[in-house]
Structure formats: structure tokens, C-alpha cells
Design a protein around this motif. Structure first.
Motif, short mmCIF file in Angstrom:
data_model
loop_
_atom_site.label_atom_id
_atom_site.label_comp_id
_atom_site.label_asym_id
_atom_site.label_seq_id
_atom_site.Cartn_x
_atom_site.Cartn_y
_atom_site.Cartn_z
N ALA B 177 -3.60 30.62 31.24
CA ALA B 177 -4.53 30.25 32.62
C ALA B 177 -5.83 30.01 32.78
O ALA B 177 -6.15 29.10 33.64
N ARG B 178 -6.30 30.72 32.29
CA ARG B 178 -7.83 29.91 32.01
C ARG B 178 -7.68 29.19 31.67
O ARG B 178 -9.20 29.39 31.03
N GLU B 179 -6.86 28.47 29.93
CA GLU B 179 -7.49 26.97 29.93
C GLU B 179 -7.23 26.15 30.97
O GLU B 179 -7.86 25.32 30.56
N PHE B 180 -5.26 26.32 30.90
CA PHE B 180 -5.15 25.19 31.45
C PHE B 180 -5.30 25.19 33.07
O PHE B 180 -4.83 24.04 33.82
N GLY B 181 -5.50 26.26 33.38
CA GLY B 181 -5.70 25.93 35.04
C GLY B 181 -6.66 25.36 35.68
O GLY B 181 -6.28 24.47 36.79
N PRO B 182 -8.09 25.65 34.92
CA PRO B 182 -8.94 24.03 35.29
C PRO B 182 -8.14 22.80 35.36
O PRO B 182 -8.82 21.67 35.64
N LYS B 183 -7.60 22.38 33.97
CA LYS B 183 -6.29 21.47 33.99
C LYS B 183 -5.66 21.13 34.98
O LYS B 183 -5.31 19.57 35.18
N GLY B 184 -5.31 21.70 36.04
CA GLY B 184 -4.20 21.57 36.86
C GLY B 184 -3.13 22.47 36.85
O GLY B 184 -2.08 22.07 37.57
N VAL B 185 -2.90 23.10 35.84
CA VAL B 185 -1.70 22.98 35.34
C VAL B 185 -1.72 24.70 35.75
O VAL B 185 -2.59 25.80 35.64
N HIS B 186 -0.58 25.53 36.48
CA HIS B 186 -0.42 26.30 37.54
C HIS B 186 0.65 27.26 36.16
O HIS B 186 1.68 27.54 35.88
#
Lengths: 248, 248, 248, 248
Positions: B177-186
Motif C-alpha cells: 500500500a505504501r509503495e504502490f498507492g502513490p503509483k495509483g494502485v489501491h
């Protein structure tokens, strides 16, 4: 250092920091077996303890290998024949991998669990029977003390390997506290939230380089000894520690 | 059921309960690939979806086997050629072992991690590249949704196998969540705190047997769909669910 | 907007953001009473709802004043005579004080508790009897939904006023969930972890000013509606929400 | 008991249990001021300490009253003129109210906050300036130690009064740890999870009445002393304690 005792202790995961300090601390009361993969990690500590009048042995052990753990405990029982186990400290770090998730190999991801999941399982299964046996007459409640980390409480980007291992370790520690606490064994888990002050970290620019901005491993050893000496009416299951300047 | 879509979804861990409900729910919007070790677990669901005008395939997969996961995703990419991945749901239970700690074999202890640690690692590595690719044009933020349990938050006596796996799963989910959230993946994690109402649990005397004392798997599917449709300005990372009468 | 309903809803803490969005959302199903200290905070929303064919009233209320709350509920019962309460949303922010601890006056420190401790107590005591009464026939489980914040989970330097209020609110919400859940009332708590996108925050340089870097209040309203419509076999007690780019 | 020291300590909330044990423990190192509403709660302890060669004073204080706290600290400064503050322990229980929520009066609900929210605010504002002043030369990092409870971590049906106060206390304690830790003051919070063994609880059938099934208050005092003597490189912010047989 301690004169003879009817009890002994074990420290798994010995190196320049926490493991060494814990070994020196517990050696004042009990003979101590030190486990580490690399003998270079315990040899000087064993010498230091024995030279000071204590009693220590070192055994090259890979805690994530069933046969290696088995061999280690056979040797421990031989060396400390007639003595009972008072305290077992699990301070294994394991291989620390920090990488973007999609660059991790399976083997790198699993490194966290190998040491802190599987390794702790093997260590706990090897020590709990002895700890249970010591309940009636050990000077303090027999103790299984576990070294956790910031990553025991939260996953971070690029830290899934370490965090998954430390979470698994905490889960198992909680399970054991709930199963073996009522039988008189004290299972405690310490969240070490900060960088430990050892030669390798001396030059790390942690917390702006201020004095005491890294954790003293001797203070960790004091806290483990404090945990060990708690009476059974007052068991701490978890505590955190960090330098006064650490952000949290 | 949905007409053709340019996107598809994957549900790993399909059986009589949550997996089935989630598959039926997501199949209304996207073709869906169902993964389970035992084809009997997905065959009737695949039929049901296809008969209703949706599109589903089932693939016998052991998520804790690298080669099995690899084969599954090769087949998925062939079957859903030209489509992009909108949602991946990890609902794997794994083998559930409940035993006094000292009676556990290593293999039993590791069963929790095999499914929820290693299995999730393989699943996440196989799905995240596709989810990232869908960020620019998927109808909702591409989602990786994870099924947790009470044991994700606390270890219990005799539950170290399951708890260590579910803790490791949560650690990895948080890291992602912390790595891919900012890339737009929930990346979202659901704590399922209660018994799910499926044929196998029908007669379990849960919560005094009151009506609605077990969790409706259709309601879980609704919650996963709700999570999937959250806009990126408002991502839920974790939510719990339990029956109204559940003690917690 | 909704035609007549036999049920109504209440939103305490209405302004430009969450409260307004929640009021508009719930007004589609139920007449709604809006509470805020300053009538300017609800007047335009009341108009907007009524103009759209819904039904809304606004009542100037200080939730931390016993007599003010009493007056408000007397008026609500008069206005919505014959209707039953389906949902009560507590979205009170209160006065936000951020100061070094030793510079806080007692009155400033207590501002957090006044709104979120005492204010919520008065609101919950005024709404729970009505919610209990609606259990047998309300379209969805009667709901008491609470707005929390990052400060519900952790205290921060200079934030003791707000954090002590939000912690107290969460404690009371958990207590109510455990007492009234088994009676059929759904008590849910949302951790809003981020800045809400409202006119006042438009120019705040949050998350580097990226698009969707602040939370959409309409999305919060959707989540509250989702919580309200959960069946009693599947109650969420707590969920978090944050923008995809928020650090956590 | 201690000879003269240049430092003194304060214990707020003194009675038959924790407060007494903590007072006796800290009196071995520092003169101690004991605060309680009812002089009967400290008189015998003051005598006991002074008779043993220590130095103690007792002051009738209502920690939730600004003027009462002010008077107490004026008297303390007069009595301990020339000495500096080494440790302040907040062990106030407050009025404990356990009732169905809808039967609580506002005054009963607020009892929790009065003692643990407002009371702690007043105590912390009165002691932190003195603790800060002692940073450069106190024998151990100046400490503010706080007594929490199971209810600091979870609300329970019928416990909203106590839980809201203990949550508020924990929130403020965390805020202070983050603000004053970097300045050298150690703020620590103990979760006391169990019944304390005092005359009043002697016959409570706790944990099946087994030996050591209640917490020894002397052990709590030892843990507070341990916290006080931690070096600043190794501050514990929170620890839990419970009897070995306590369910958790």
C-alpha cells in the motif's frame, strides 16, 4: 561473573550489539550458550566471559535449519548437563533485504521469514520444554525474550521481506505468551525502534548525529534482564524502546 | 452479467464462501479468472457465471508454488489477451492448523506462511505489473484486495501457524500500500472477524445460533466492490467486518 | 431527492466539507436535520436539499451544551413527528488548537474534549434511543457514524488538545459498538487521514499539490452511506481513508 | 531510606496499592510529595517513609481543580526549596463508573476525563517545567510516568466513562513523549492489565483465585523505577503488565 549456577541461558543471534550485551549481562547469573552462524560472531564474547570467571560456550548454528538447531541443542545439553534452562533470548536479525517489491526474488522475500518465522519456531520448540521444566524452581520465571523492530508493527515500502518476518515473529510470540504464560513461562517481545550503537553504525548520520541518538545495546541487555526478573504476577508482554530524539 | 470489457479480474482462493461471492460480484463488471488448487472449488462458479452471460475461467493453481503461479498467469494472459487487469483479490485461506505449540511439526507451522506469506508474494508479483499498467485508463483505481482475519491482529494460544501467516500477509499488504498507492494502485486489507456463513459452517453454534450471527459472504463481496470503486483521493487501507453479535 | 420517508437522519457538524456531502447523500433517502453552531454553515445546504425535492431542516446547536442539544432534539422531534431515526452522523470537528504544550491554557486543552468527548456523549445519548426504536423496521440497520482523524490513533507534539478529544471519541464509539451492536445498532468510526478538499484548503500545498492529493468529501459521504447500508451480519466498526499519495 | 538528595519526586494518586508502592520505592532515592484528595490515603505512607529515614510530605489535592493543583505545587516548592524535580508519577484513578450508556449522567460520563484528561493536563503543566530544568544534572533522565489500564487500549460496553478518560490520558502522554522526549524528559505510559493485589481486592475471585493472579503493586513500583533509570538512548514509551494467568 557468576559462580556456578544450576541454571543456564541461551542467546541466539550474537554479534557486536544486542547479542553481545545480553550475553555479558545474563552470564553474570547463568552460564550461557551463544548461537550464531559465524563463529567469529561469538568467539571473542565466549573468551571474554570465560576470562571474567563466567561460563560460556559458542555453537555455530543456523536457526533456520532443523538439523543445525537439533545439533546445537544436543551439544548444549551435553555441555550444561544437570543444569536447567532459565532464559532463552531470540535476537536473530537474519538477512536484511530492502528493495522495490517487484525487484525482490522469492528467496530474498523469504529471507525475513526464514530467520524470524521458521528460525524462531525451531528455537522456541527447542527451548520451551526446558523452560517449562524450570518453572517450579528457577530463581525468576523462566523467560523467552524476543527482539522485534519498528517493522514488527508496520510494513514500509521496500521492506516487505523484513516486515513479514518480524510480523510473523510477533504473531508467534503473542501466541506463545497466551499459551505458556499461564504455565509460568514469561514470553516477552521488545520493539527496538532505532539504530543500535555498534561499530558498524558508528558513522551513520542517525538523528543528526547527536549524542545518544542511537540505542545503547547495554541498555537493551538491562531491559531484557529486567523482563527476566519480573515476578509472574507482573509480566510485561511487550515494550518499545527508542532513543530520546527518535521520531515516532 | 457484464458484456465484454477491456479489463479483467482475478480471484485467488475460491470456494463456497467469500471467493464465490466475490467472483460473482466482480464478474458483473469484468471477466474473471478463478484460481483454486482443487478444480471442484471453481467449476460450478465458472459455469454459473458463463451461463449468466458473464465470462469466467478457472485454473487449478497452488499459489505457494512458483511454477504453478507462473503457469496460471501464462494461461490468464492467453485467455484474456488484449485485456488489462482491473482487480486482483487474494482470498487464500491455506491449511488451517490449530494445535498446542509443542505438538506442531515444522511443516504444520509453516502452512500458514506458505499460503499467506509466500503465496501472497507470488500472487502480488504476478498481478502488480498488470495493475500498474491499468492505472491510466481503468474505470476504477486498479485494486489489490486482501482477505485478513482476526488472527491478522492477534496471536492466540494454539494458533501460531495461522496467525504468523496472516501477520506476514498484513505486513506485506501494508508495504505494498505504501509503495504502490502513490503509483495509483489501491491495496486494501479486510479483517474478517467472524465465521462466514457457508454450507460447511451452517450447523456451527456460533453466537448462540442467532440469525445473521455469521458473516454473509455476499456482503463481503459488496465490501470488496466498494473498496475497488473508491476514488484515489479516498483509499481505504484497512477495514474490519464482523456480525453484529460478535464479541470483540 | 427522496420522496417522503418514514425515517429521518441527523448530521451534526455541517460545514463546507464532509458534513455538506453527507447531508446531500443521506437526503436522497431520508429527510435530514443539520446541526451546526453557526447557521451560515447549514443554511445554503438546507436550501439546496429542499430545492432539489428533498427535506432538510437546520438547527443552530452547540453539541457541547446540554441545553442546546436538548432544544435541538425537541425541535427535531416536532419537525419530524411520526418519523423514526435511521442514521445519526457525528462529524463535529470542534476548535482545533495546535500549540506547544506549556503554552496551552486549560480551556484550549479542553476544547478537543468539549466537542469530541462531551459533545459526542450528548449526541449519542440523544440519538441512541431513537436508533434502538428503529431496529425492527428501518430499511438498513440504524447507524451511528463517527468522524475520526489521524489524531484518533496517535498523539503528536503540539496536538494534545485535538488528540485527547479524538481518542476519547474513539473510546466511546468502541464502547457503544460493543454495547449497542448486539442490539442491532451499527456504530462505525472512520479515520480520516488527510486533508479534505474544501474551499478553505484549496491552496494548501498538501502532498505536493498533486491532483486528488486531498480527500474528496463526496467520497467520504459515499463511505458513510456504504457503512449505513451494511447488513447486520457484516458490520464494519472502523475503516481508514486517505489520498493515494498520503504518507502513513 | 535515602539520605538527603538535591532532587525530589511527586506521586499523584496515592492509596493502598500502586501509589503507596511507588512512593516507598522512589523515597529510597528522593524526597517525595504525595498527592491525594483524601489525607487518609497518604498519611500512613508519609509516616512510614519519614520513620524509615526518608523524607515525605502529603498534600490534599484534587488534580482536576486548577486552584487545588496550584496550591499543591506552591507548597511543594516551599517544602522542597532548592531541590529539583527528578520524577513525577501520575497514578490517578478517578471515580470509576460502570453503567449502561443510556443510564449515565453527563457528570458520570465526564468523571473519567475529569481525572485522566483534565487532571493529567494540570499535573503535566505543573511538573514539566521542573522536569525540563533537571535535564542537565539529574541522576537519571527526568521522568513523567503515567498509569494506564486495559481501558487505555479498548472501549467496552458500560465502560465509556473510564475508557474515554484513559484514552485521553494516553493521547496526551504520547503527545508529550513526542514533544518533550527530544528535550530529554522521559514520558512513559504503563498499561496495567489486571487487578492489583490490595486489601480491597483480596477477596475478588480474579483468575480463579490462583496465587499471583493479581498484580503486585511492588512490582509495578519496580517497573516505574526501571523506567525512570533508563538512559536517554533507550526510552520505553509504553509497556504492558499483567498476571501470568490473565486472559488477553
Amino acid at each position: 561473573m557468576a559462580a556456578a549456577s544450576n541454571f543456564y541461558s541461551i542467546v541466539a543471534g550474537v554479534g557486536a550489539g544486542t547479542g553481545r550485551s545480553v550475553a555479558l549481562k545474563f552470564a553474570k547469573a547463568y552460564p550461557v550458550a551463544l548461537l550464531a552462524r559465524n563463529p567469529a560472531n561469538y568467539e571473542s564474547i565466549v573468551k571474554e566471559i570465560n576470562a571474567a570467571g563466567g561460563q560460556a560456550i559458542g555453537i555455530s548454528t543456523d536457526v533456520s535449519s532443523e538439523s543445525s538447531v537439533k545439533n546445537a541443542f544436543t551439544e548444549i545439553q551435553k555441555e550444561f548437563k544437570g543444569k536447567k534452562l532459565a532464559a532463552a533470548i531470540f535476537n536473530v536479525g537474519g538477512r536484511f533485504v530492502r528493495k522495490p517489491f517487484l525487484e525482490l526474488t522469492l528467496e530474498e522475500y523469504e529471507a525475513g521469514y526464514e530467520a524470524n518465522g521458521k528460525g524462531f519456531f525451531l528455537f522456541a520448540q527447542a527451548t520451551l520444554p526446558g523452560l517449562l521444566e524450570s518453572v517450579p524452581d528457577s530463581p525468576h520465571p523462566p523467560s523467552l525474550i524476543i527482539t522485534g523492530a519498528t517493522a514488527s508493527l508496520r510494513g514500509s515500502a521496500t521492506m516487505s521481506s523484513f516486515a513479514s518476518g518480524k510480523f510473523a515473529l510477533r504473531a508467534t510470540g503473542q501466541s506463545l505468551a497466551r499459551e505458556f504464560g499461564p504455565k509460568g513461562v514469561h514470553v516477552a517481545h521488545a520493539i527496538i525502534d532505532g539504530v543500535i550503537d555498534i561499530p558498524r553504525t558508528r558513522d551513520w548520520p542517525v538523528n543528526g548525529g547527536v549524542e545518544d541518538g542511537k540505542i545503547s545495546s547495554d541498555a537493551i541487555a538491562d531491559s531484557y534482564w529486567y523482563l527476566h526478573t519480573q515476578p509472574r504476577s507482573h509480566f510485561t508482554q511487550e515494550l518499545d524502546v527508542r532513543p530520546y530524539v527518535e521520531k515516532f
